[in-house]
Design an enzyme around this catalytic site. Structure first.
Site, PDB file in Angstrom:
ATOM      1  N   GLU A 161      23.956   1.327 -52.615  1.00 49.72           N
ATOM      2  CA  GLU A 161      23.678   0.522 -53.806  1.00 49.72           C
ATOM      3  C   GLU A 161      23.152   1.418 -54.934  1.00 49.72           C
ATOM      4  OE1 GLU A 161      21.205  -2.807 -52.792  1.00 49.72           O
ATOM      5  OE2 GLU A 161      22.910  -3.945 -52.070  1.00 49.72           O
ATOM      6  N   GLU A 318      27.584  -5.811 -47.335  1.00 50.26           N
ATOM      7  CA  GLU A 318      26.358  -6.499 -46.930  1.00 50.26           C
ATOM      8  C   GLU A 318      26.384  -7.929 -47.432  1.00 50.26           C
ATOM      9  OE1 GLU A 318      22.714  -4.822 -48.378  1.00 50.26           O
ATOM     10  OE2 GLU A 318      23.355  -2.774 -48.015  1.00 50.26           O
ATOM     11  N   TRP A 326      13.457 -11.339 -50.411  1.00 48.35           N
ATOM     12  CA  TRP A 326      13.079 -10.877 -51.761  1.00 48.35           C
ATOM     13  C   TRP A 326      13.181 -11.966 -52.826  1.00 48.35           C
ATOM     14  CZ3 TRP A 326      17.672 -11.817 -53.980  1.00 48.35           C
ATOM     15  CH2 TRP A 326      18.836 -11.592 -53.245  1.00 48.35           C
ATOM     16  N   GLU A 366      11.324  -5.048 -44.712  1.00 48.21           N
ATOM     17  CA  GLU A 366      12.375  -6.070 -44.603  1.00 48.21           C
ATOM     18  C   GLU A 366      12.353  -6.790 -43.264  1.00 48.21           C
ATOM     19  OE1 GLU A 366      15.481  -4.614 -47.935  1.00 48.21           O
ATOM     20  OE2 GLU A 366      15.722  -3.667 -45.981  1.00 48.21           O
ATOM     21  N   LYS A 367      11.162  -6.848 -42.655  1.00 48.57           N
ATOM     22  CA  LYS A 367      11.109  -7.449 -41.316  1.00 48.57           C
ATOM     23  C   LYS A 367      11.333  -8.957 -41.328  1.00 48.57           C
ATOM     24  CE  LYS A 367       6.019  -7.296 -41.244  1.00 48.57           C
ATOM     25  NZ  LYS A 367       5.912  -6.585 -42.537  1.00 48.57           N
TER      26      LYS A 367
HETATM   27  C1  GAL Z   1      20.310  -4.394 -50.233  1.00 51.94           C
HETATM   28  C2  GAL Z   1      20.144  -3.063 -49.549  1.00 51.94           C
HETATM   29  C3  GAL Z   1      19.791  -3.204 -48.095  1.00 51.94           C
HETATM   30  C4  GAL Z   1      18.749  -4.257 -47.912  1.00 51.94           C
HETATM   31  C5  GAL Z   1      19.260  -5.560 -48.471  1.00 51.94           C
HETATM   32  C6  GAL Z   1      18.290  -6.714 -48.298  1.00 51.94           C
HETATM   33  O1  GAL Z   1      19.902  -4.264 -51.574  1.00 51.94           O
HETATM   34  O2  GAL Z   1      21.303  -2.283 -49.664  1.00 51.94           O
HETATM   35  O3  GAL Z   1      19.329  -1.960 -47.626  1.00 51.94           O
HETATM   36  O4  GAL Z   1      17.598  -3.868 -48.606  1.00 51.94           O
HETATM   37  O5  GAL Z   1      19.492  -5.419 -49.842  1.00 51.94           O
HETATM   38  O6  GAL Z   1      18.810  -7.907 -48.853  1.00 51.94           O
END
Ligand code: GAL
Length: 679
Positions: A161, A318, A326, A366-367
């Site tokens: 990213e 992803e 988040w 990110e758990k």
């Molecule tokens: C993306 C990132 C991942 C992870 C994901 C969480 O921005 O590439 O590593 O952080 O978001 O949603």
């Protein structure tokens, strides 16, 4: 993108075996070795055939400047290969290790206030730092030398990213690189002074060294400086992408190279239309947002990604099985939601469906982000639905390699207009470029009319109807192209704040909408933005917000389609259409939102002679994405509603869907895929 460049994942078992990729970011370094064996068993049970490896592994691979530790990665690569799982191997450069930032703090980005962005999270590097570049390329080279011949290696994944956290860096490195970029763009200081209109506010430069990034200033920084800094910042990251790619291509010319874009929501720092030609295949990351248009936004993003890929397949690198971590409140996906999201991406061209991440982390930031294997383990609804999706994707193998079937309508997307249209010191600070584009997209979905979301520089000639919302930046060449499009029978629609400036952000004089004034057959003297919460009525029975224009019709061929009933411009035109030859040019002067646009759309479809391909009872209820292999079309019918939809009037051979042929209805969040011979 130049579709000829397209080179897809190199499946280890040889080319030609059509399949859809299925997998995740795999981070084995977060787990003890014995968990890896469990991972392999569960991956196989879930139908995983490809993973992205080593994305955040720099500190593990290179624990200090001259110490390398590849043993664990050798073992992971071998293990995956032994289980028939291909690897999209990262160059691992996304997040520099502590030893590097401690030894070279000059790689750390600086924000617009001059504050250092410290390590402790990730992506704390300046895109223009020569020191960072040297270390990153060294790592990429080491990985290419070691794994270039590994049988599991299916593709290279550059960084991660790019620009997610570091797109705007205001450091001295950035300042020097910005000056070099400006010299290349303008050649002379005189030309820069002209383009930046520096005679305003005594900003005239007499030496290149005086030029800075738009750091926090006493008032609004020069707008062209701001726009150029956005262009430069996108280019600086693209330059990094190219540098890593060139190292990989030199050492492993047969291995395709990609990087994961972020075509989603308000992520706007990177001009992906400009980047798409740099990779062998386009990859994207997308996370479902919240709000009433969340599903449409997913579809819009997937659709635009398909255009960036030139209509060829692309890789969903992803998305999430369920909640992310988040957003202010992170909602779990409802049953069927994950598969629906995945299949929407496939419908719009994804030939691989992957997640962040394989196994949900026990520690770290990110758990609480979902994964294919949740904290609860494989005995969980999430993992069962993952395995179900794996089986579905295996059944959909016939769509692998097929291309997008062009829609009758296009929505033109333009990064320059996004950037320039939302700059400060404008008639309103409330304007949202992508939201307007999305509103149009929702309107077409509501009407059951397929629309491609395309880059404004794409070939537009095959589209009967072209909507270019808030096309704010219109260089002379673009104005000529749009005139040519209409002259050859195309039907153009544009909106408020379009045609206003050229590529230097200088206003086209003589009345708005400047560059498009004659084509549209209207003239506007003053903008009429509306305060937040205020609305005006139109005679169509709908309301406009955000913006109005005081329109004068200047050409007898311009028809007034809708009129303001209230507000300062009551009695004046709100929506117009100028017919010219076989084509037309229409203007919508206020923000109508999907509901209001729905009232204008029948007229626009009528003028362009476009109609829905769906039976009336299904229109608006399903999102339709169509792929084709030239002989058969593959219709993805995605239920956009919370109720059951009757699809009995759409025949075809079901490749996927509820009880396949037996049931012709779709429940909430269900998707049906039909194979239909080309008409
Ligand atoms: C993306 C990132 C991942 C992870 C994901 C969480 O921005 O590439 O590593 O952080 O978001 O949603």
């Amino acid at each position: 993108m130049n579709a000829d460049r397209h080179r897809w994942v190199r499946w280890p078992s040889g080319p030609g075996r059509a399949r859809l990729g299925f997998g995740a970011d795999y981070n084995p370094e977060q787990w003890p070795r014995e968990v890896w064996d469990e991972d392999m068993r569960a991956m196989r049970a879930g139908g995983v055939n490809i993973v992205s490896l080593a994305i955040f592994s720099w500190a593990r691979i290179q624990p200090s400047e001259d110490v390398w530790d590849f043993d664990w990665l050798d073992e992971a690569m071998d293990l995956l290969h032994a289980h028939g799982i291909a690897v999209d191997l990262a160059t691992a450069t996304a997040s520099p290790p502590p030893w590097l930032s401690a030894k070279h703090p000059e790689i750390l980005p600086v924000d617009r206030n001059g504050h250092t962005v410290w390590p402790g999270a990730r992506q704390h590097w300046r895109p223009t730092s020569p020191v960072f570049r040297e270390h990153a390329l060294r790592l990429a080279r080491a990985l290419a030398e070691r794994y270039g011949g590994h049988p599991a290696l299916a593709a290279w994944h550059i960084s991660n990213e790019l620009g997610c956290h570091n797109v705007y860096d205001f450091s001295d490195d950035a300042a020097a690189a910005f000056r070099a970029w400006l010299r290349a763009r303008y050649g002379t200081l005189d030309e820069l002074n002209r383009a930046w209109a520096t005679s305003f506010w005594s900003q005239r430069y007499s030496d290149w060294s005086q030029i800075l990034p738009p750091r926090t200033a006493a008032s609004y920084p020069n707008p062209t400086q701001q726009l150029d800094f956005k262009r430069f910042s996108s280019d600086a990251l693209k330059d990094h992408l190219r540098a890593e790619r060139d190292v990989l291509r030199a050492l492993t010319p047969d291995v395709p190279v990609t990087t994961n874009f972020m075509v989603m929501g308000e992520t706007k720092g990177m001009d992906y239309a400009d980047w798409a030609g740099e990779v062998d295949f386009v990859s994207n990351d997308h996370y479902l947002l919240t709000g009433p248009q969340a599903q449409d936004e997913l579809s819009f993003s997937a659709n635009l990604t398909g255009s960036l890929a030139g209509g060829r397949p692309w890789y969903l690198m992803e998305h999430s099985t369920s909640a992310v971590n988040w957003q202010p409140v992170n909602l779990a996906k409802r049953p069927g939601g994950m598969a629906r999201d995945s299949l929407t991406h496939v419908g719009y061209g994804a030939d691989a469906v992957c997640f962040f991440q394989w196994r949900q982390s026990a520690g770290g930031a990110e758990k609480y982000h979902s994964a294919m294997v949740p904290h609860a383990g494989v005995d969980s609804d999430v993992f069962r639905s993952v395995a179900g999706l794996g089986a579905t994707l295996a059944a959909l193998a016939p769509v692998a390699g097929t291309r997008r079937l062009r829609a009758p309508v296009a929505i033109a997307f333009d990064w320059d207009s996004w950037w320039a249209g939302e700059l400060d010191s404008h008639p309103t600070s409330l304007l949202r470029y992508r939201q307007e584009a999305l509103d149009w997209y929702t309107t077409f979905l509501d009407a059951g009319v397929r629309a491609d979301v395309v880059d404004v520089d794409d070939d537009l000639s095959g589209y009967r109807l072209l909507v270019a919302p808030i096309l704010h930046v219109v260089p002379a060449a673009l104005a000529r192209r749009l005139e040519g499009y209409v002259a050859s029978g195309g039907h153009l629609v544009t909106t408020y704040f379009s045609g206003i400036v050229d590529e230097d952000d200088h206003v086209w004089l003589g009345g708005y909408p400047g560059a498009l004034r004659d084509l549209l057959g209207i003239r506007i003297e003053e903008f009429g933005p509306l305060p937040d919460g205020e609305a005006v009525d139109l005679d169509l029975g709908v309301t406009g917000t955000l913006w109005t224009d005081r329109i004068d019709v200047t050409d007898p061929a311009t028809e007034v389609v809708a009129t303001y009933k209230t507000g300062d411009h009551a009695g004046r035109p709100a929506v117009t259409t100028r017919r010219t030859g076989a084509g037309s040019a229409s203007y919508v002067s206020t923000r109508l939102g999907p509901e209001g646009l729905g009232a204008v759309l029948p007229h626009l479809l009528d003028v362009a002679e476009v109609s829905s391909e769906l039976p009336p009872e299904a229109r608006g209820l399903v999102d339709v994405a169509v792929r084709t292999d030239g002989t058969d079309d593959y219709w993805f019918l995605i239920n956009r509603t919370d109720r059951r939809v009757d699809l009995s009037a759409i025949p075809g051979d079901p490749l996927h869907g509820p009880a396949l042929a037996a049931d012709t209805t779709l429940a909430a969040r269900q998707v049906r895929v039909l194979r239909r011979p080309r008409a």
